[in-house]
Enzyme design. Sequence first.
Site, short mmCIF file in Angstrom:
data_model
loop_
_atom_site.label_atom_id
_atom_site.label_comp_id
_atom_site.label_asym_id
_atom_site.label_seq_id
_atom_site.Cartn_x
_atom_site.Cartn_y
_atom_site.Cartn_z
N ASP B 164 0.87 -1.18 0.00
CA ASP B 164 0.00 0.00 0.00
C ASP B 164 0.90 1.23 0.00
O ASP B 164 1.86 1.29 0.77
CB ASP B 164 -0.92 0.00 1.24
CG ASP B 164 -2.13 0.91 1.03
OD1 ASP B 164 -1.94 2.05 0.57
OD2 ASP B 164 -3.25 0.46 1.31
N ASN B 172 -9.85 7.39 7.45
CA ASN B 172 -9.67 5.95 7.23
C ASN B 172 -10.13 5.13 8.43
O ASN B 172 -10.52 3.97 8.30
CB ASN B 172 -8.18 5.61 7.01
CG ASN B 172 -7.63 6.16 5.70
OD1 ASN B 172 -6.45 6.41 5.60
ND2 ASN B 172 -8.49 6.38 4.73
N LEU B 173 -10.08 5.75 9.61
CA LEU B 173 -10.29 4.98 10.84
C LEU B 173 -11.72 4.48 11.01
O LEU B 173 -11.98 3.59 11.81
CB LEU B 173 -9.87 5.81 12.07
CG LEU B 173 -8.42 6.29 12.04
CD1 LEU B 173 -8.14 7.17 13.25
CD2 LEU B 173 -7.45 5.12 12.02
N GLN B 174 -12.63 5.02 10.20
CA GLN B 174 -14.04 4.59 10.29
C GLN B 174 -14.21 3.14 9.84
O GLN B 174 -15.10 2.44 10.30
CB GLN B 174 -14.90 5.56 9.45
CG GLN B 174 -16.34 5.15 9.26
CD GLN B 174 -16.59 4.56 7.88
OE1 GLN B 174 -15.64 4.26 7.15
NE2 GLN B 174 -17.84 4.37 7.54
N LYS B 188 0.41 3.11 5.55
CA LYS B 188 -0.53 2.04 5.90
C LYS B 188 0.15 0.68 5.96
O LYS B 188 -0.16 -0.15 6.82
CB LYS B 188 -1.67 1.99 4.87
CG LYS B 188 -2.68 3.09 5.02
CD LYS B 188 -3.83 2.88 4.05
CE LYS B 188 -4.80 4.03 4.12
NZ LYS B 188 -5.90 3.88 3.15
N CYS B 290 -14.84 4.48 -3.24
CA CYS B 290 -15.28 4.44 -1.85
C CYS B 290 -15.00 5.75 -1.15
O CYS B 290 -15.76 6.21 -0.32
CB CYS B 290 -14.57 3.33 -1.11
SG CYS B 290 -15.40 1.80 -1.33
N CYS B 441 -18.00 19.33 -6.73
CA CYS B 441 -18.50 18.08 -6.14
C CYS B 441 -17.55 17.73 -4.99
O CYS B 441 -16.84 18.61 -4.51
CB CYS B 441 -18.58 16.96 -7.16
SG CYS B 441 -16.98 16.41 -7.75
#
Lengths: 158, 485
Positions: B164, B172-174, B188, B290, B441
């Site tokens: 990575d 990211n921690l979610q 990471k 995502c 956006c």
Amino acid sequence: MRKTHYQNEIASSVYSVETDEDIMARIISIAEKEYPYECCGILIGRCDDHCFEISDAYETCNHERSVKRADSFTIGPMDVYKCERALTGTEYEIIGFYHSHPDRPAVLSVKDETGMLPGLLYVLISVSAGMRKDITAYIRINEIIHEATMYCENRPKG
Amino acid sequence: MKVYISATLRSFFGRRTETETQGNTIRKILKDLTDRYPEASKGLYGDDGNLRGFIRIFVDDEDRTDKSFHDDEIADGSTVLLLPFIAGGAPGESIIPDERRKEVSLDDSEIDRFSKHLLLREIGVKGQKRIKAARVCIIGAGALGSPVIQYLAAAGVGTLKIVDSDSVTPENLQSQVIHGTRDVKRPKAASARDTVRNINRNIDVTADNTRVEADNVMSVIEGFDLVIDCTDNYKTRYLLNDACILSRIPLVYAAVYQYEGQVSIFGLKGGPCLRCIYPEPPAPGLVPTCAEGGTISPLSGIVGSIQAVEALKLIIGIGENLGGRLLTVDTLGLKSKFLNVSRNEHCPLCGNSPSIYEPEGFNYEEFCGLMKEEEEIPVEGYTAEELAEKIESGEPVTVIDVREPHERAVKSFPGASVIPIGQLVRRMNELDPEHDTVFICKQGLRSILAIHTLREAGYKGPMYNLKGGMDAMKDIIFSNEAGWL
């Protein structure tokens, strides 16, 4: 004695299988012919409590989908029915089934064990690179699976 | 009703093959039989109360085993057959050859640590040795990588490589549960490696901080038994698929988006690859990644865990794997289904006459639509700073926010008009072609799509894109709107 599972332990053998070389040669040649796919068929003969005598073998079609035939087999219920009807009135009956394991050992897989009918003989032929490697036989009595000892002789016909 | 019972079921019914039963439906006949042969009930039915898999019920020549037929009335003169269904097959083939398995051994501490595996008949010592001998490369230490890496480490995979190139950010921690708050800003791969070492120090784990590109993908996966695709973008996904097929390494693929995920295995003998199913990725901006579309936190836990199970099944050589099938999981409707997928004989990669032999041989940017092949008029844009300056200086700028309502609820742009992307063409007359219009956006991709859409629809006014979208505006505060962030 080979322990595999607490429910389906394979106990030491008190079961024996008797057959002659012609029948075994026929089953082996079918297994080799079907390689790399699994062959399957019905074993006909007589049995008492501990001894299975194979007098004939009847090749059946492997009803599995083509992509699955390399590691699966299915004998159609109607094939069993027809075979049974044909044996009505004779001294013989269906005593078990055989199938091959292409490029895999002749040991019962989980699929094999799940589908085993109690009291019937299951003969396994392992085929490697198109040649027979090993032949084993198993019987399930209630929840216990026993490996049977095979005796193969060149018996005179009749 | 006359019932024929196969002699192969003799251990349940004795040697009787034909019997007269009460009842004119299968349910009543079975009830009558089990009343008369109490022993048969145990043989015919499993613990779940359903007929065992080896029983088939035919009425004349028709298979009527399925429960839905059990209350159908059987015509007089029909024959009911109770027959065996004989099936089985060879044990599955492991991707780890026996020689490799024999080279490893388990010490006392490992026998203790993996005892739950050793208890499983299908795994046992041999299976655990295969797991230990396995070399698995995981691409992506994000949401999917988190469960995959941790479960494979816990399961005892002997060699892991984590690839990575990103660093951990607070957002990211979610869902990326392999990292913690103190890992923010760390690479990471290194953070994931430390978690693996914390699980089991004996694992040979490598952290690789490189970005997977066409020129290095083959060397990244070289020498591994299995590759797990835990990426979040189409480019890397196609690169990995191509490299795995060319290197003959199976690939456990997965993708997640919002509430849904999908898993499959590519590169198995006779099975399909990603290009057989999706010959081309969607146009950029059409499907948000995502990072833009969001995912519900445990979704990647579910999907990644399925990837880990599939990986272990391939390593041990057991069960029915997802080769030739695509599993879709919908966590919102709590539904999952299998789609049968097969190899496409015209596939340019794994078809009968392939045209792709090297991953370097073709342009992924072009393939993934990141570079448009036709001469498209480039979209002009402002950086976040430029737009802020323009607004600060009081220049007349129309800002159109094309995001969805729930996205605007998180962070709205002061003074922007709201036209969701799907309504743009219909509401084109709300725009003033005499003035500059800036489209915004979340990340600046959908706004490009919006501008292209309007151009195609014939809008002639000057249009600009906010580069990097609202994410890029994060650190900019307008003096007159100090509280908007």
